[in-house]
Design a protein around this motif. Structure first.
Motif, PDB file in Angstrom:
ATOM      1  N   GLU A  72      -9.379  40.680  71.473  1.00  0.00           N
ATOM      2  CA  GLU A  72      -8.668  40.186  72.646  1.00  0.00           C
ATOM      3  C   GLU A  72      -9.138  38.777  73.001  1.00  0.00           C
ATOM      4  OE1 GLU A  72      -7.771  44.275  75.050  1.00  0.00           O
ATOM      5  OE2 GLU A  72      -9.794  43.502  75.178  1.00  0.00           O
ATOM      6  N   ASP A  73      -8.247  38.005  73.582  1.00  0.00           N
ATOM      7  CA  ASP A  73      -8.547  36.620  73.985  1.00  0.00           C
ATOM      8  C   ASP A  73      -9.022  35.777  72.807  1.00  0.00           C
ATOM      9  OD1 ASP A  73      -8.091  36.822  76.913  1.00  0.00           O
ATOM     10  OD2 ASP A  73      -9.752  38.247  76.802  1.00  0.00           O
ATOM     11  N   THR A  74      -8.303  35.857  71.706  1.00  0.00           N
ATOM     12  CA  THR A  74      -8.642  35.086  70.513  1.00  0.00           C
ATOM     13  C   THR A  74      -7.385  34.420  69.955  1.00  0.00           C
ATOM     14  OG1 THR A  74      -8.271  36.931  68.985  1.00  0.00           O
ATOM     15  CG2 THR A  74     -10.479  36.729  69.937  1.00  0.00           C
ATOM     16  N   PRO A  75      -7.543  33.385  69.106  1.00  0.00           N
ATOM     17  CA  PRO A  75      -6.366  32.708  68.520  1.00  0.00           C
ATOM     18  C   PRO A  75      -5.854  33.367  67.249  1.00  0.00           C
ATOM     19  CG  PRO A  75      -8.361  31.492  67.988  1.00  0.00           C
ATOM     20  CD  PRO A  75      -8.795  32.628  68.880  1.00  0.00           C
ATOM     21  N   VAL A  76      -6.009  34.683  67.118  1.00  0.00           N
ATOM     22  CA  VAL A  76      -5.441  35.379  65.967  1.00  0.00           C
ATOM     23  C   VAL A  76      -3.927  35.181  65.955  1.00  0.00           C
ATOM     24  CG1 VAL A  76      -5.228  37.551  67.250  1.00  0.00           C
ATOM     25  CG2 VAL A  76      -5.377  37.604  64.758  1.00  0.00           C
ATOM     26  N   ASP A  77      -3.317  35.138  64.777  1.00  0.00           N
ATOM     27  CA  ASP A  77      -1.883  34.869  64.692  1.00  0.00           C
ATOM     28  C   ASP A  77      -1.189  35.888  63.780  1.00  0.00           C
ATOM     29  OD1 ASP A  77      -2.807  34.131  62.234  1.00  0.00           O
ATOM     30  OD2 ASP A  77      -2.223  32.017  62.381  1.00  0.00           O
ATOM     31  N   ASP A  78       0.123  35.752  63.652  1.00  0.00           N
ATOM     32  CA  ASP A  78       0.917  36.691  62.854  1.00  0.00           C
ATOM     33  C   ASP A  78       0.496  36.733  61.382  1.00  0.00           C
ATOM     34  OD1 ASP A  78       2.236  37.224  65.166  1.00  0.00           O
ATOM     35  OD2 ASP A  78       4.143  36.317  64.598  1.00  0.00           O
ATOM     36  N   PRO A  79       0.297  35.590  60.696  1.00  0.00           N
ATOM     37  CA  PRO A  79      -0.109  35.662  59.286  1.00  0.00           C
ATOM     38  C   PRO A  79      -1.425  36.409  59.068  1.00  0.00           C
ATOM     39  CG  PRO A  79       0.699  33.477  59.804  1.00  0.00           C
ATOM     40  CD  PRO A  79       0.588  34.203  61.106  1.00  0.00           C
ATOM     41  N   SER A  80      -2.392  36.237  59.973  1.00  0.00           N
ATOM     42  CA  SER A  80      -3.658  36.955  59.810  1.00  0.00           C
ATOM     43  C   SER A  80      -3.481  38.453  60.032  1.00  0.00           C
ATOM     44  CB  SER A  80      -4.723  36.394  60.753  1.00  0.00           C
ATOM     45  OG  SER A  80      -4.286  36.414  62.099  1.00  0.00           O
ATOM     46  N   SER A 114      -5.011  42.181  73.457  1.00  0.00           N
ATOM     47  CA  SER A 114      -4.377  41.569  74.617  1.00  0.00           C
ATOM     48  C   SER A 114      -4.745  40.093  74.697  1.00  0.00           C
ATOM     49  CB  SER A 114      -4.817  42.287  75.893  1.00  0.00           C
ATOM     50  OG  SER A 114      -4.414  43.638  75.878  1.00  0.00           O
ATOM     51  N   SER A 115      -3.886  39.325  75.321  1.00  0.00           N
ATOM     52  CA  SER A 115      -4.127  37.887  75.539  1.00  0.00           C
ATOM     53  C   SER A 115      -4.369  37.135  74.239  1.00  0.00           C
ATOM     54  CB  SER A 115      -5.312  37.688  76.505  1.00  0.00           C
ATOM     55  OG  SER A 115      -5.080  38.327  77.732  1.00  0.00           O
ATOM     56  N   CYS A 116      -3.507  37.363  73.280  1.00  0.00           N
ATOM     57  CA  CYS A 116      -3.525  36.616  72.021  1.00  0.00           C
ATOM     58  C   CYS A 116      -2.218  35.833  71.945  1.00  0.00           C
ATOM     59  CB  CYS A 116      -3.677  37.562  70.828  1.00  0.00           C
ATOM     60  SG  CYS A 116      -5.240  38.473  70.814  1.00  0.00           S
ATOM     61  N   PRO A 117      -2.182  34.613  72.459  1.00  0.00           N
ATOM     62  CA  PRO A 117      -0.916  33.886  72.617  1.00  0.00           C
ATOM     63  C   PRO A 117      -0.227  33.516  71.317  1.00  0.00           C
ATOM     64  CG  PRO A 117      -2.784  32.455  73.114  1.00  0.00           C
ATOM     65  CD  PRO A 117      -3.331  33.839  72.965  1.00  0.00           C
ATOM     66  N   HIS A 118      -0.951  33.535  70.188  1.00  0.00           N
ATOM     67  CA  HIS A 118      -0.338  33.150  68.908  1.00  0.00           C
ATOM     68  C   HIS A 118       0.279  34.339  68.170  1.00  0.00           C
ATOM     69  CE1 HIS A 118      -2.053  29.187  69.423  1.00  0.00           C
ATOM     70  NE2 HIS A 118      -3.269  29.695  69.525  1.00  0.00           N
ATOM     71  N   VAL A 119       0.191  35.520  68.764  1.00  0.00           N
ATOM     72  CA  VAL A 119       0.802  36.712  68.153  1.00  0.00           C
ATOM     73  C   VAL A 119       2.142  36.969  68.826  1.00  0.00           C
ATOM     74  CG1 VAL A 119       0.576  39.188  67.759  1.00  0.00           C
ATOM     75  CG2 VAL A 119      -1.432  37.708  67.564  1.00  0.00           C
ATOM     76  N   SER A 120       3.164  37.147  68.027  1.00  0.00           N
ATOM     77  CA  SER A 120       4.505  37.400  68.557  1.00  0.00           C
ATOM     78  C   SER A 120       4.830  38.888  68.472  1.00  0.00           C
ATOM     79  CB  SER A 120       5.536  36.599  67.763  1.00  0.00           C
ATOM     80  OG  SER A 120       5.629  37.097  66.439  1.00  0.00           O
ATOM     81  N   SER A 121       5.962  39.257  69.016  1.00  0.00           N
ATOM     82  CA  SER A 121       6.404  40.651  68.918  1.00  0.00           C
ATOM     83  C   SER A 121       6.640  41.049  67.464  1.00  0.00           C
ATOM     84  CB  SER A 121       7.685  40.851  69.744  1.00  0.00           C
ATOM     85  OG  SER A 121       8.697  39.945  69.322  1.00  0.00           O
ATOM     86  N   ASP A 122       7.028  40.092  66.613  1.00  0.00           N
ATOM     87  CA  ASP A 122       7.209  40.384  65.187  1.00  0.00           C
ATOM     88  C   ASP A 122       5.878  40.723  64.518  1.00  0.00           C
ATOM     89  OD1 ASP A 122       9.930  39.955  65.347  1.00  0.00           O
ATOM     90  OD2 ASP A 122       9.790  37.834  64.794  1.00  0.00           O
ATOM     91  N   GLY A 123       4.811  40.026  64.926  1.00  0.00           N
ATOM     92  CA  GLY A 123       3.495  40.287  64.348  1.00  0.00           C
ATOM     93  C   GLY A 123       2.993  41.683  64.668  1.00  0.00           C
ATOM     94  N   ILE A 124       3.129  42.100  65.922  1.00  0.00           N
ATOM     95  CA  ILE A 124       2.664  43.441  66.297  1.00  0.00           C
ATOM     96  C   ILE A 124       3.590  44.512  65.721  1.00  0.00           C
ATOM     97  CG2 ILE A 124       3.894  43.652  68.490  1.00  0.00           C
ATOM     98  CD1 ILE A 124       0.241  44.587  67.835  1.00  0.00           C
ATOM     99  N   LEU A 125       4.861  44.170  65.545  1.00  0.00           N
ATOM    100  CA  LEU A 125       5.799  45.108  64.926  1.00  0.00           C
ATOM    101  C   LEU A 125       5.423  45.353  63.464  1.00  0.00           C
ATOM    102  CD1 LEU A 125       8.373  46.789  65.217  1.00  0.00           C
ATOM    103  CD2 LEU A 125       9.684  44.747  64.581  1.00  0.00           C
TER     104      LEU A 125
END
Length: 462
Positions: A214-222, A240-251
């Motif tokens: 949580e609260d990290t710059p993790v992103d969809d590719p990672s 939570s609070s990972c602004p670089h992750v989109s709904s597609d990434g969590i999907l």
């Protein structure tokens, strides 16, 4: 006669251990002195020993305690003791003798480890010594299974954590936690540095089951790399609070990690597609879904509503799932929520909530188990609380602060809920005396319906 015959021996030994100012000298007692002492203590079995009084027995216990050879303790006993010691104390103890040093390097001792990283000039927290960190990476990286990083608010500490992560190439980590004790310092690290370091763990572990990032710059590719290498083992994901992750990434995570049981995310990642993916026939029953609803820029974020049909599919697939929602919104931003039935079980409001929204919760949240309202204003919540008591039959916990409820309405609420209210935390200033009850009388009435003694909480005066 053995030391174990005297119950007070353990206490005496502890006092001697604590009172010795030079522990290493105490532990390094020469074995030839021990052997001489043992000969002095031993006696011929033909000679009858005199009966000892209390003080004589205490002195005898003292003699046996001093003669104890700490270096001869079994490995499993020393290992158990080491598991309770902080790292620095564990390292110091390992220099006492060869036997303890052997225990210090047993793999079982290094399966669970927390790296504490901070700037000593600005932090009160302990810090893992850099030399010990390098020793752990060199000798015990392959043994690490449950790893967490606790960093302070400095960017330097977060970067140091990333440097350590990037060196964990020969590991099989199962649990990984990145914890910022103050503001999210990982967000100040360059995104490429963080993602590169995290990817090393995702690729090499192959058996990650629990991740808190949580609260990290993790992103969809990672996240896709995480899924490609750990889809069969991942069970818990908190991000939570990972602004670089989109709904597609969590999907993507939900689609491929069929064993996922716990998930924590921000509301903007939530979608009808995600709920349907978590409800597929091949997916295990979800146990815990935490949703943080946060707005840093009031009025600039539009919160889309999730369809009731999507929630219904999730509950049909996972009937026992806890849906936990934390709200940190301004009053006008809550209008999107609870207009349809929502299967939330735990609700926490960190900012003000209107009477209208609280009334909708009573009508549209039948699975509600716990409700905490931290602020409301000066409007009494009498009718809204009674509505919640009448419709939320599973409610067992309520917390109220910085709002108002008349004493009569509160007693009626407790009467309707009865003894199923196992937790009731109400600040005294919330309760407003009326014609029927005063503050001095309310605790007796509430206690009667709860079946236990109850008093309102009082704000301490320092």
């Amino acid at each position: 006669m053995d030391v174990g015959e005297h119950p007070i021996a353990a206490v005496t030994s502890f006092r001697l251990f604590r009172g010795d100012s030079n522990l290493e000298a105490f532990f390094r007692m020469k074995r030839n002195n021990l052997s001489v002492g043992n000969k002095v203590v031993q006696s011929s079995p033909a000679v009858k020993q005199p009966k000892l009084g209390f003080y004589s027995s205490l002195n005898q216990t003292h003699t046996y305690t001093v003669l104890l050879d700490w270096g001869s303790l079994p490995h499993y006993v020393v290992l158990r003791i080491f598991q309770y010691l902080p790292l620095m104390d564990r390292a110091r103890a390992s220099s006492v003798c060869r036997r303890w040093n052997e225990v210090f390097h047993i793999p079982d001792l290094w399966r669970k480890f927390e790296f504490e990283l901070n700037k000593s000039a600005t932090s009160y927290f302990n810090c893992t010594h850099p030399a010990l960190i390098q020793q752990i990476i060199k000798k015990h990286a392959a043994h690490l299974q449950y790893v967490s990083f606790k960093v302070d608010s400095s960017t330097e500490s977060a970067e140091a954590a990333c440097d350590i992560l990037s060196q964990l190439v020969n590991c099989s980590i199962q649990t990984l936690g990145l914890i910022s004790t103050a503001k999210p310092s990982f967000m100040n690290v360059s995104k490429s540095h963080f993602v590169s370091a995290l990817t090393v763990v995702f690729v090499n572990s192959k058996s990650l089951s629990s991740i808190k990032i949580e609260d990290t710059p993790v992103d969809d590719p990672s996240l896709k790399i995480l899924v490609a290498n750990n889809s069969d083992t991942l069970r818990r994901l908190k991000m939570s609070s990972c602004p670089h992750v989109s709904s597609d990434g969590i999907l993507c995570v939900a689609d491929h990690c069929q064993g996922l049981r716990e998930l924590a995310l921000n509301y903007y990642m939530l979608s009808d597609e995600l709920l349907l993916a978590l409800s597929s026939e091949t997916h295990v029953n979800l146990e815990h879904l935490r949703i943080d609803v946060v707005s840093e820029n009031p009025g600039q974020i539009k919160f889309l509503s999730v369809k009731k049909q999507s929630w219904d599919v999730l509950i049909k697939h996972s009937p026992g799932v806890n849906v936990v929602m934390y709200f940190f919104l301004y009053e006008e931003e809550l209008e999107t929520f609870f207009k349809e039935e929502t299967p939330v079980t735990h609700l926490y409001f960190g900012r003000s909530i209107s009477k209208a929204v609280l009334g909708r919760i009573g009508l549209n949240c039948p699975r509600l188990i716990e409700l905490v309202v931290c602020a409301n204003g000066l409007q009494a919540l009498d009718n809204e609380l009674i509505c919640i008591a009448e419709h939320c039959k599973n409610l067992t916990a309520l917390g109220l602060s910085e709002c108002e409820v008349s004493c009569s309405a509160f007693i009626e609420f407790v009467r309707l809920c009865g003894r199923r209210l196992t937790q009731l935390s109400i600040m005294e200033e919330v309760l407003i005396p009326d014609d029927d009850y005063s503050l001095d009388e309310i605790h007796a009435e509430v206690s009667k319906y709860l079946g236990r003694v109850w008093f309102p909480d009082v704000m301490p005066l320092w």
